[in-house]
Scaffold this motif. Sequence first.
Motif, PDB file in Angstrom:
ATOM      1  N   HIS A  91       0.826  -1.215   0.000  1.00  0.00           N
ATOM      2  CA  HIS A  91       0.000   0.000   0.000  1.00  0.00           C
ATOM      3  C   HIS A  91       0.857   1.262   0.000  1.00  0.00           C
ATOM      4  CE1 HIS A  91      -3.715  -2.194   0.957  1.00  0.00           C
ATOM      5  NE2 HIS A  91      -2.928  -2.974   1.673  1.00  0.00           N
ATOM      6  N   SER A 100       3.906   6.279  -9.651  1.00  0.00           N
ATOM      7  CA  SER A 100       5.086   7.069 -10.037  1.00  0.00           C
ATOM      8  C   SER A 100       6.374   6.295  -9.773  1.00  0.00           C
ATOM      9  CB  SER A 100       5.092   8.416  -9.305  1.00  0.00           C
ATOM     10  OG  SER A 100       5.200   8.193  -7.920  1.00  0.00           O
ATOM     11  N   ILE A 102       7.205   4.125  -7.182  1.00  0.00           N
ATOM     12  CA  ILE A 102       7.608   3.736  -5.816  1.00  0.00           C
ATOM     13  C   ILE A 102       7.376   2.238  -5.593  1.00  0.00           C
ATOM     14  CG2 ILE A 102       7.096   4.028  -3.347  1.00  0.00           C
ATOM     15  CD1 ILE A 102       6.447   6.976  -3.963  1.00  0.00           C
ATOM     16  N   ALA A 104       7.219  -0.152  -7.792  1.00  0.00           N
ATOM     17  CA  ALA A 104       8.141  -0.971  -8.598  1.00  0.00           C
ATOM     18  C   ALA A 104       9.484  -1.131  -7.896  1.00  0.00           C
ATOM     19  CB  ALA A 104       8.329  -0.332  -9.971  1.00  0.00           C
ATOM     20  N   PRO A 127      -4.092  -9.950  -4.972  1.00  0.00           N
ATOM     21  CA  PRO A 127      -4.921  -8.751  -5.091  1.00  0.00           C
ATOM     22  C   PRO A 127      -6.266  -9.033  -5.750  1.00  0.00           C
ATOM     23  CG  PRO A 127      -3.075  -8.674  -6.639  1.00  0.00           C
ATOM     24  CD  PRO A 127      -2.962  -9.971  -5.914  1.00  0.00           C
ATOM     25  N   ASN A 131      -8.339  -4.722  -9.424  1.00  0.00           N
ATOM     26  CA  ASN A 131      -7.456  -3.648  -8.947  1.00  0.00           C
ATOM     27  C   ASN A 131      -6.146  -3.728  -9.749  1.00  0.00           C
ATOM     28  OD1 ASN A 131      -6.108  -1.721  -7.498  1.00  0.00           O
ATOM     29  ND2 ASN A 131      -6.068  -2.855  -5.567  1.00  0.00           N
ATOM     30  N   ILE A 132      -6.064  -2.898 -10.778  1.00  0.00           N
ATOM     31  CA  ILE A 132      -4.991  -3.064 -11.778  1.00  0.00           C
ATOM     32  C   ILE A 132      -3.592  -2.821 -11.204  1.00  0.00           C
ATOM     33  CG2 ILE A 132      -4.095  -2.179 -13.988  1.00  0.00           C
ATOM     34  CD1 ILE A 132      -7.066  -1.406 -14.598  1.00  0.00           C
ATOM     35  N   ALA A 133      -3.444  -1.761 -10.395  1.00  0.00           N
ATOM     36  CA  ALA A 133      -2.096  -1.334  -9.967  1.00  0.00           C
ATOM     37  C   ALA A 133      -1.292  -2.470  -9.311  1.00  0.00           C
ATOM     38  CB  ALA A 133      -2.188  -0.117  -9.052  1.00  0.00           C
ATOM     39  N   PRO A 134      -1.823  -3.178  -8.292  1.00  0.00           N
ATOM     40  CA  PRO A 134      -0.988  -4.231  -7.696  1.00  0.00           C
ATOM     41  C   PRO A 134      -0.713  -5.376  -8.664  1.00  0.00           C
ATOM     42  CG  PRO A 134      -3.211  -4.292  -6.778  1.00  0.00           C
ATOM     43  CD  PRO A 134      -3.097  -3.029  -7.582  1.00  0.00           C
ATOM     44  N   ARG A 136      -0.281  -5.244 -11.896  1.00  0.00           N
ATOM     45  CA  ARG A 136       0.818  -4.829 -12.789  1.00  0.00           C
ATOM     46  C   ARG A 136       2.139  -4.794 -12.035  1.00  0.00           C
ATOM     47  NH1 ARG A 136      -0.725  -1.566 -17.329  1.00  0.00           N
ATOM     48  NH2 ARG A 136       1.501  -1.290 -17.652  1.00  0.00           N
ATOM     49  N   LYS A 140       5.617  -6.960 -12.703  1.00  0.00           N
ATOM     50  CA  LYS A 140       6.870  -6.245 -12.948  1.00  0.00           C
ATOM     51  C   LYS A 140       7.967  -6.685 -11.969  1.00  0.00           C
ATOM     52  CE  LYS A 140       8.450  -1.687 -14.044  1.00  0.00           C
ATOM     53  NZ  LYS A 140       8.114  -0.373 -14.471  1.00  0.00           N
TER      54      LYS A 140
HETATM   55  C1  LIG Z   1      -0.329  -1.141  -5.640  1.00  0.00           C
HETATM   56  C2  LIG Z   1       0.688  -0.037  -5.404  1.00  0.00           C
HETATM   57  C3  LIG Z   1       1.468  -0.306  -4.111  1.00  0.00           C
HETATM   58  C4  LIG Z   1       1.684  -0.025  -6.605  1.00  0.00           C
HETATM   59  O1  LIG Z   1       2.655   0.961  -6.380  1.00  0.00           O
HETATM   60  P1  LIG Z   1       2.865   2.166  -7.420  1.00  0.00           P
HETATM   61  O2  LIG Z   1       3.988   2.979  -6.938  1.00  0.00           O
HETATM   62  O3  LIG Z   1       1.561   2.833  -7.651  1.00  0.00           O
HETATM   63  O4  LIG Z   1       3.299   1.365  -8.726  1.00  0.00           O
HETATM   64  P2  LIG Z   1       4.373   1.872  -9.823  1.00  0.00           P
HETATM   65  O5  LIG Z   1       4.134   3.312 -10.118  1.00  0.00           O
HETATM   66  O6  LIG Z   1       5.731   1.475  -9.379  1.00  0.00           O
HETATM   67  O7  LIG Z   1       3.926   1.025 -11.092  1.00  0.00           O
HETATM   68  C5  LIG Z   1       4.201  -0.351 -11.212  1.00  0.00           C
HETATM   69  C6  LIG Z   1       3.478  -0.878 -12.444  1.00  0.00           C
HETATM   70  O8  LIG Z   1       2.064  -0.796 -12.236  1.00  0.00           O
HETATM   71  C7  LIG Z   1       1.455   0.058 -13.201  1.00  0.00           C
HETATM   72  N1  LIG Z   1       0.422   0.840 -12.537  1.00  0.00           N
HETATM   73  C8  LIG Z   1       0.520   1.473 -11.332  1.00  0.00           C
HETATM   74  N2  LIG Z   1      -0.639   2.079 -11.032  1.00  0.00           N
HETATM   75  C9  LIG Z   1      -1.476   1.839 -12.065  1.00  0.00           C
HETATM   76  C10 LIG Z   1      -2.814   2.197 -12.330  1.00  0.00           C
HETATM   77  N3  LIG Z   1      -3.520   2.929 -11.470  1.00  0.00           N
HETATM   78  N4  LIG Z   1      -3.382   1.754 -13.489  1.00  0.00           N
HETATM   79  C11 LIG Z   1      -2.675   0.997 -14.363  1.00  0.00           C
HETATM   80  N5  LIG Z   1      -1.389   0.623 -14.152  1.00  0.00           N
HETATM   81  C12 LIG Z   1      -0.797   1.037 -13.031  1.00  0.00           C
HETATM   82  C13 LIG Z   1       2.566   0.940 -13.726  1.00  0.00           C
HETATM   83  O9  LIG Z   1       2.291   1.407 -15.029  1.00  0.00           O
HETATM   84  C14 LIG Z   1       3.749  -0.030 -13.692  1.00  0.00           C
HETATM   85  O10 LIG Z   1       3.701  -0.948 -14.750  1.00  0.00           O
HETATM   86  P3  LIG Z   1       4.560  -0.764 -16.105  1.00  0.00           P
HETATM   87  O11 LIG Z   1       5.899  -0.265 -15.695  1.00  0.00           O
HETATM   88  O12 LIG Z   1       4.556  -2.143 -16.676  1.00  0.00           O
HETATM   89  O13 LIG Z   1       3.808   0.223 -16.915  1.00  0.00           O
HETATM   90  C15 LIG Z   1       0.000   1.365  -5.318  1.00  0.00           C
HETATM   91  O14 LIG Z   1      -0.580   1.695  -6.569  1.00  0.00           O
HETATM   92  C16 LIG Z   1      -1.075   1.427  -4.244  1.00  0.00           C
HETATM   93  O15 LIG Z   1      -0.764   1.604  -3.077  1.00  0.00           O
HETATM   94  N6  LIG Z   1      -2.357   1.301  -4.631  1.00  0.00           N
HETATM   95  C17 LIG Z   1      -3.430   1.399  -3.674  1.00  0.00           C
HETATM   96  C18 LIG Z   1      -3.398   0.249  -2.680  1.00  0.00           C
HETATM   97  C19 LIG Z   1      -3.575  -1.096  -3.358  1.00  0.00           C
HETATM   98  O16 LIG Z   1      -4.291  -1.233  -4.337  1.00  0.00           O
HETATM   99  N7  LIG Z   1      -2.921  -2.083  -2.763  1.00  0.00           N
HETATM  100  C20 LIG Z   1      -3.006  -3.441  -3.237  1.00  0.00           C
HETATM  101  C21 LIG Z   1      -3.838  -4.229  -2.302  1.00  0.00           C
HETATM  102  S1  LIG Z   1      -3.568  -5.958  -2.641  1.00  0.00           S
END
Ligand SMILES: CC(C)(COP(=O)(O)OP(=O)(O)OC[C@H]1O[C@@H](n2cnc3c(N)ncnc32)[C@H](O)[C@@H]1OP(=O)(O)O)[C@@H](O)C(=O)NCCC(=O)NCCS
Length: 176
Positions: A91, A100, A102, A104, A127, A131-134, A136, A140
Amino acid sequence: MLTVREMTVSETDIIVDYFLNATPEYMETLGLDPTRFPAAESFRKRLRREAELPIEQCSAVLVIWLQDGEPVGFSTADEITYGAQAHMHIHIVDPEHRNSGIGAECVPLSVALYFERLKLKRLFCEPYAFNIAPNRTLQKAGFKYLKTHMSAPGPYNFHQAVNCWVIERQNVLGSG
Ligand SMILES: CC(C)(COP(=O)(O)OP(=O)(O)OC[C@H]1O[C@@H](n2cnc3c(N)ncnc32)[C@H](O)[C@@H]1OP(=O)(O)O)[C@@H](O)C(=O)NCCC(=O)NCCS
């Protein structure tokens, strides 16, 4: 500069504040059910106790992510079988710090810490499938996708579609 290390006892409040101040809409995106969280004081006590225990006795390991010395996020590992496996959670607290780079950087460092401290053979992360971000970020960081299934992956989650990801010791940064 980003630093990843185990939390001190007082830093565990970051986790409590993050979850207990979250909006229901945000919780929904994480697959979390706000009604399942403990009350603030017992949550606080539980996490503080975990941060004080010897690692072999922990039911959760709590890790802080710092940017230039300031907390920006955290990771936890639970469902721990010491010497074998655990489940990770990730998180970033402030939405403006997300997406941005962090995660990764901090996810692989957290993974390496869990493998080292818990003597793991493998580490899972499950996850919410939507929820795309985790999802991806895990890919990575070298996690392998295993399957998508219906589950309540933790005590605070509602029943949902989760993606199961795993990383094995030989694929971890810095492992020999
Ligand atoms: C999940 C989390 C820790 C990832 O950290 P982050 O610093 O946002 O991720 P990064 O910026 O390092 O990106 C890592 C990869 O995810 C992708 N990514 C990050 N956020 C994204 C989003 N909102 N939508 C699509 N892709 C996303 C990035 O493009 C990158 O992939 P790529 O290099 O192949 O393009 C953060 O987004 C977060 O805290 N999210 C809210 C909490 C959450 O969802 N936790 C997971 C619970 S299981």
